[in-house]
Design a protein around this motif. Structure first.
Motif, PDB file in Angstrom:
ATOM      1  N   ALA A 117      -2.354  -3.522  -4.380  1.00 27.00           N
ATOM      2  CA  ALA A 117      -1.680  -4.124  -3.486  1.00 27.00           C
ATOM      3  C   ALA A 117      -1.515  -2.751  -2.607  1.00 27.00           C
ATOM      4  O   ALA A 117      -1.149  -2.767  -1.734  1.00 27.00           O
ATOM      5  N   ALA A 118      -1.630  -1.564  -3.464  1.00 26.98           N
ATOM      6  CA  ALA A 118      -1.633  -0.303  -2.910  1.00 26.98           C
ATOM      7  C   ALA A 118      -2.580   0.029  -1.671  1.00 26.98           C
ATOM      8  O   ALA A 118      -2.922  -0.086  -0.797  1.00 26.98           O
ATOM      9  N   ALA A 119      -4.284  -0.935  -2.310  1.00 31.14           N
ATOM     10  CA  ALA A 119      -4.954  -0.880  -1.040  1.00 31.14           C
ATOM     11  C   ALA A 119      -4.974  -1.680  -0.330  1.00 31.14           C
ATOM     12  O   ALA A 119      -5.403  -1.259   1.609  1.00 31.14           O
ATOM     13  N   GLU A 120      -3.833  -2.907  -0.230  1.00 31.62           N
ATOM     14  CA  GLU A 120      -3.801  -3.898   0.762  1.00 31.62           C
ATOM     15  C   GLU A 120      -3.011  -3.158   1.591  1.00 31.62           C
ATOM     16  O   GLU A 120      -3.001  -3.303   2.677  1.00 31.62           O
ATOM     17  N   ALA A 121      -1.848  -2.596   1.072  1.00 33.86           N
ATOM     18  CA  ALA A 121      -0.819  -1.976   2.245  1.00 33.86           C
ATOM     19  C   ALA A 121      -0.967  -0.693   2.111  1.00 33.86           C
ATOM     20  O   ALA A 121      -0.313  -0.517   3.663  1.00 33.86           O
ATOM     21  N   GLY A 122      -1.840   0.108   2.481  1.00 34.76           N
ATOM     22  CA  GLY A 122      -2.756   1.669   3.028  1.00 34.76           C
ATOM     23  C   GLY A 122      -1.784   2.518   2.408  1.00 34.76           C
ATOM     24  O   GLY A 122      -0.641   2.251   2.015  1.00 34.76           O
ATOM     25  N   TYR A 123      -2.602   4.042   3.384  1.00 36.43           N
ATOM     26  CA  TYR A 123      -2.116   4.901   2.132  1.00 36.43           C
ATOM     27  C   TYR A 123      -0.891   5.615   2.595  1.00 36.43           C
ATOM     28  O   TYR A 123       0.155   5.474   1.478  1.00 36.43           O
ATOM     29  N   ASP A 124       0.213   5.107   4.093  1.00 36.76           N
ATOM     30  CA  ASP A 124       1.295   5.568   4.528  1.00 36.76           C
ATOM     31  C   ASP A 124       2.060   4.885   3.548  1.00 36.76           C
ATOM     32  O   ASP A 124       3.072   5.091   3.555  1.00 36.76           O
ATOM     33  N   ASP A 125       1.719   3.312   3.914  1.00 39.55           N
ATOM     34  CA  ASP A 125       2.852   2.579   2.833  1.00 39.55           C
ATOM     35  C   ASP A 125       2.810   2.825   1.546  1.00 39.55           C
ATOM     36  O   ASP A 125       4.210   2.606   1.161  1.00 39.55           O
ATOM     37  N   ALA A 126       2.422   3.098   1.181  1.00 41.04           N
ATOM     38  CA  ALA A 126       1.495   2.840  -0.336  1.00 41.04           C
ATOM     39  C   ALA A 126       2.284   4.220  -0.762  1.00 41.04           C
ATOM     40  O   ALA A 126       3.445   4.310  -1.867  1.00 41.04           O
ATOM     41  N   MET A 127       2.340   5.685   0.315  1.00 37.41           N
ATOM     42  CA  MET A 127       2.646   6.992  -0.523  1.00 37.41           C
ATOM     43  C   MET A 127       4.410   6.753  -0.892  1.00 37.41           C
ATOM     44  O   MET A 127       5.066   7.093  -1.045  1.00 37.41           O
ATOM     45  N   ALA A 128       4.714   5.729   0.933  1.00 35.61           N
ATOM     46  CA  ALA A 128       6.341   5.791   0.532  1.00 35.61           C
ATOM     47  C   ALA A 128       6.464   4.444  -0.229  1.00 35.61           C
ATOM     48  O   ALA A 128       7.767   5.169  -0.391  1.00 35.61           O
ATOM     49  N   ASN A 129       6.858   3.863  -0.844  1.00 33.38           N
ATOM     50  CA  ASN A 129       7.042   2.933  -1.236  1.00 33.38           C
ATOM     51  C   ASN A 129       5.952   3.565  -2.890  1.00 33.38           C
ATOM     52  O   ASN A 129       5.865   1.608  -3.492  1.00 33.38           O
ATOM     53  N   ARG A 130       6.096   4.383  -3.112  1.00 31.67           N
ATOM     54  CA  ARG A 130       5.404   4.081  -4.983  1.00 31.67           C
ATOM     55  C   ARG A 130       5.106   3.229  -5.361  1.00 31.67           C
ATOM     56  O   ARG A 130       4.598   2.465  -6.360  1.00 31.67           O
ATOM     57  N   TRP A 131       6.357   3.295  -5.773  1.00 32.85           N
ATOM     58  CA  TRP A 131       7.748   3.245  -7.265  1.00 32.85           C
ATOM     59  C   TRP A 131       7.114   1.577  -7.466  1.00 32.85           C
ATOM     60  O   TRP A 131       7.356   0.946  -8.030  1.00 32.85           O
ATOM     61  N   SER A 132       7.501   0.882  -5.944  1.00 34.83           N
ATOM     62  CA  SER A 132       7.224  -0.583  -6.092  1.00 34.83           C
ATOM     63  C   SER A 132       6.140  -1.267  -6.130  1.00 34.83           C
ATOM     64  O   SER A 132       6.083  -2.558  -6.536  1.00 34.83           O
ATOM     65  N   PHE A 133       5.132  -0.675  -6.645  1.00 35.90           N
ATOM     66  CA  PHE A 133       3.716  -0.679  -7.080  1.00 35.90           C
ATOM     67  C   PHE A 133       3.574  -1.450  -8.440  1.00 35.90           C
ATOM     68  O   PHE A 133       2.337  -1.639  -9.009  1.00 35.90           O
ATOM     69  N   GLY A 134       4.344  -1.410  -8.565  1.00 37.60           N
ATOM     70  CA  GLY A 134       4.539  -1.682 -10.641  1.00 37.60           C
ATOM     71  C   GLY A 134       5.092  -0.455 -11.689  1.00 37.60           C
ATOM     72  O   GLY A 134       4.824  -0.782 -13.118  1.00 37.60           O
ATOM     73  N   GLY A 135       5.209   0.379 -11.038  1.00 31.86           N
ATOM     74  CA  GLY A 135       5.225   1.359 -11.929  1.00 31.86           C
ATOM     75  C   GLY A 135       6.469   2.537 -11.977  1.00 31.86           C
ATOM     76  O   GLY A 135       7.098   2.334 -11.593  1.00 31.86           O
ATOM     77  N   ASP A 136       6.484   3.738 -12.361  1.00 35.46           N
ATOM     78  CA  ASP A 136       7.601   4.566 -12.655  1.00 35.46           C
ATOM     79  C   ASP A 136       6.736   5.526 -12.981  1.00 35.46           C
ATOM     80  O   ASP A 136       5.306   6.169 -13.732  1.00 35.46           O
ATOM     81  N   SER A 137       8.214   6.516 -12.730  1.00 36.66           N
ATOM     82  CA  SER A 137       7.265   8.137 -12.411  1.00 36.66           C
ATOM     83  C   SER A 137       6.626   8.531 -13.182  1.00 36.66           C
ATOM     84  O   SER A 137       5.647   9.325 -13.900  1.00 36.66           O
ATOM     85  N   ASN A 138       6.947   8.203 -14.846  1.00 37.56           N
ATOM     86  CA  ASN A 138       6.265   8.113 -16.331  1.00 37.56           C
ATOM     87  C   ASN A 138       5.724   8.031 -16.726  1.00 37.56           C
ATOM     88  O   ASN A 138       5.208   7.923 -17.810  1.00 37.56           O
ATOM     89  N   GLY A 139       4.827   6.534 -16.477  1.00 33.96           N
ATOM     90  CA  GLY A 139       4.909   5.906 -16.814  1.00 33.96           C
ATOM     91  C   GLY A 139       2.756   6.428 -16.368  1.00 33.96           C
ATOM     92  O   GLY A 139       2.641   6.234 -15.144  1.00 33.96           O
TER      93      GLY A 139
END
Length: 585
Positions: A117-139
């Motif tokens: 999903a992050a690859a489809e969104a592109g680098y800039d959008d993925a970085m801005a919403n990283r934790w919306s892609f199913g994870g958290d900062s400690n996982g």
């Protein structure tokens, strides 16, 4: 004739009665025979140079670990992002945790995210919403595969079989008479050095690496003992130190070859080619005449010494005279059975007895335990410092090259130390100096002072200069501490424990060093200081002749004679047997 030789009452009669081949003194030790055939002639120099080949070739596989098994920077391979043409830096920023303590991206873990999903969104959008892609900062999760930085090394054993993270332990694991031993080890060493380049998997590679390590040790052992046994007492310090000068040359060649060959298979073949020089042993290497005499093979010893005298342009006395002296040196009649006359089971039993007697006899027990610790400790520290470029963050090519250059003054300083302060004091002092240097190095690593890089390298190499000399002195000292019948067993035993130390050093540098970068230095320094203390338990051998075993029973008279130095004896008698006991007590 006897009156002329002993009393020499008539100066004019002496030339008529005394044969030109007769020695000017009565021979009582093997060193006397060496003087007779020559101690610094063409034969001696040729044997020394030929045996030194082993020192050069042994350095190549021993120190190739730094380059054959070099570990480039690596991170988890994230296939969806790579297929979306993300740059390596973008992958690192998004998928790989950053460690504030080391200042680097983690090598074995990545965030647990939906990378498709992050690859489809592109680098800039993925970085801005990283934790919306199913994870958290400690996982985080372990890598399934890795990307390596191949800028410096195109291919190594590590990149070939992914020997990092949980497979790191595999990476760290990749680390008779005289003549038959040398030839056997030479044969297997040459074959294994070439076959290892065709290893289909890491298990095969480890097997061949083990064979090469053992065969190198056996070859070096046989040739070193040969040199020490065919060397006059007055030249032993020089021969023992100069023998390893070719090792320093091989040491310096290791990074140069590695710089030119950037793939591990080509590099391995380049290291294997010099082993072909050892084929000269099959043609020109004789058996040790000292060993032949002790084993009762006097005719073979006579043949070797006659050839040596011929090359050195020396005149030998009659064969009967020389054989008579050999029988006395051997301290047993020539009719006594040798191991070759016994069955295989008896020979095996005698071999095991010679080994365990090093721990059974009171005069051997303490020195054998000290020898084991000193060999293992010297090897552990030597290879720990030689292959520690990663932990002190310096250029591996320059670090290894300068390490090779510093080997030469190490051996020359050792030579001077042996001449003036003796074996025991020199060995203890070298271990102590090494320990002090390493603890200063550890302090610099812990403090991480600005601009301390050169100080770190200086103290690291200073410690290595001391341990290099100590390691070589351990070879010489051990050879002098034991009689001929046990000398190979004792030096071989020390060499085996040295290999254990060498095999442990990569684990200490790589695994312990990953937890605390100063921890390997703390361990190496501690081992050095302990070795400096226990070395004082060993007897001083100085410039005494190499000792021989006693075969006859001890009488009160012989025990009294044993308190005198062998070198002061001027007559051939049965009391020579007990005199040799001085070096064993």
């Amino acid at each position: 004739m006897e009156e002329t030789r002993i009393e020499k009452t008539s100066p004019e009669a002496a030339p008529m009665e005394e044969s030109p081949g007769d020695p000017p003194y009565k021979m009582s030790t093997f060193e006397d025979l060496l003087e007779l055939v020559g101690t610094c002639g063409r034969w001696n120099i040729l044997m020394f140079c030929m045996c030194s080949i082993s020192s050069f070739t042994a350095a190549l596989p021993a120190l190739s670990y730094q380059f054959l098994g070099a570990t480039p920077d690596h991170w988890c391979s994230v296939e969806p992002l790579r297929e979306a043409n993300w740059t390596q830096q973008q992958v690192l920023n998004f998928a790989i945790p950053f460690s504030n303590s080391t200042g680097k991206y983690q090598s074995c873990f990545m965030y647990d995210l939906n990378y498709t999903a992050a690859a489809e969104a592109g680098y800039d959008d993925a970085m801005a919403n990283r934790w919306s892609f199913g994870g958290d900062s400690n996982g985080t999760i372990k890598c399934q595969s890795r990307d390596f930085n191949l800028t410096q090394y195109q291919s190594t054993v590590v990149t070939e079989w992914d020997l990092v993270c949980e497979r790191r332990v595999l990476y760290s694991s990749t680390q008779l008479g005289r003549r038959p031993l040398v030839l056997f080890c030479t044969t297997l060493n040459i074959l294994s050095s070439f076959l290892i380049a065709a290893s289909p998997n890491v298990e095969t590679y480890i097997f061949f690496k083990f064979v090469i390590t053992m065969m190198d040790a056996g070859q070096y052992l046989g040739l070193f003992v040969f040199i020490m046994e065919t060397c006059a007492t007055k030249y032993r310090a020089a021969a023992g130190t100069l023998f390893v000068i070719p090792w320093a040359l091989g040491y310096m060649a290791v990074p140069g070859i590695a710089y030119l060959a950037r793939t591990w298979k080509v590099l391995q073949l380049a290291y294997a080619i010099p082993t072909l020089l050892a084929t000269v042993f099959f043609v020109w290497l004789p058996e040790s005449p000292r060993w032949l005499i002790i084993r009762g093979r006097h005719q073979e010893a006579l043949k070797v010494m006659t050839q040596a005298a011929k090359v050195n342009k020396k005149t030998m006395p009659s064969d009967d005279q020389v054989l008579s002296v050999m029988r006395v040196i051997a301290q047993k009649p020539d009719t006594e059975d040798t191991d070759e006359d016994k069955g295989i089971l008896i020979r095996v039993r005698l071999t095991l007895r010679r080994f365990f007697i090093l721990f059974i006899l009171p005069e051997f027990r303490v020195r054998s335990l000290v020898v084991i610790f000193c060999w293992c400790g010297a090897s552990l520290v030597y290879y720990g410092l030689a292959l520690n470029a990663d932990n002190i963050n310096t250029d591996p090519y320059l670090y290894v090259f300068f390490g090779g250059i510093l080997e030469v003054p190490s051996y020359l300083l050792l030579w001077l130390a042996l001449l003036y302060i003796g074996r025991k004091k020199a060995l203890s002092a070298l271990f102590f100096i090494c320990g002090i240097f390493i603890f200063v190095l550890m302090t610099l690593i812990v403090l991480q002072l600005p601009g301390s890089e050169w100080a770190v390298v200086t103290f690291s190499q200073g410690g290595k200069v001391a341990i290099t000399a100590a390691f070589q002195l351990a070879w010489m000292f051990t050879a002098e501490l034991y009689p001929t019948s046990y000398r190979s067993f004792a030096v071989g035993m020390g060499s085996v424990f040295a290999r254990l130390g060498a095999m442990a050093s990569p684990y200490i540098n790589d695994i312990l060093g990953m937890r605390e970068v100063w921890a390997p230095s703390a361990l190496f320094g501690s081992v050095s200081l302990v070795a400096a203390v226990v070395t004082l338990l060993l007897p001083e051998t100085g410039d005494s002749n190499l000792s021989e075993p006693t075969y006859s029973s001890d009488t009160k008279e012989r025990k009294e004679t044993a308190r005198k130095d062998v070198s002061q004896s001027d007559s051939v008698s049965k009391n020579e047997a007990s005199k040799a006991h001085e070096n064993l007590s």
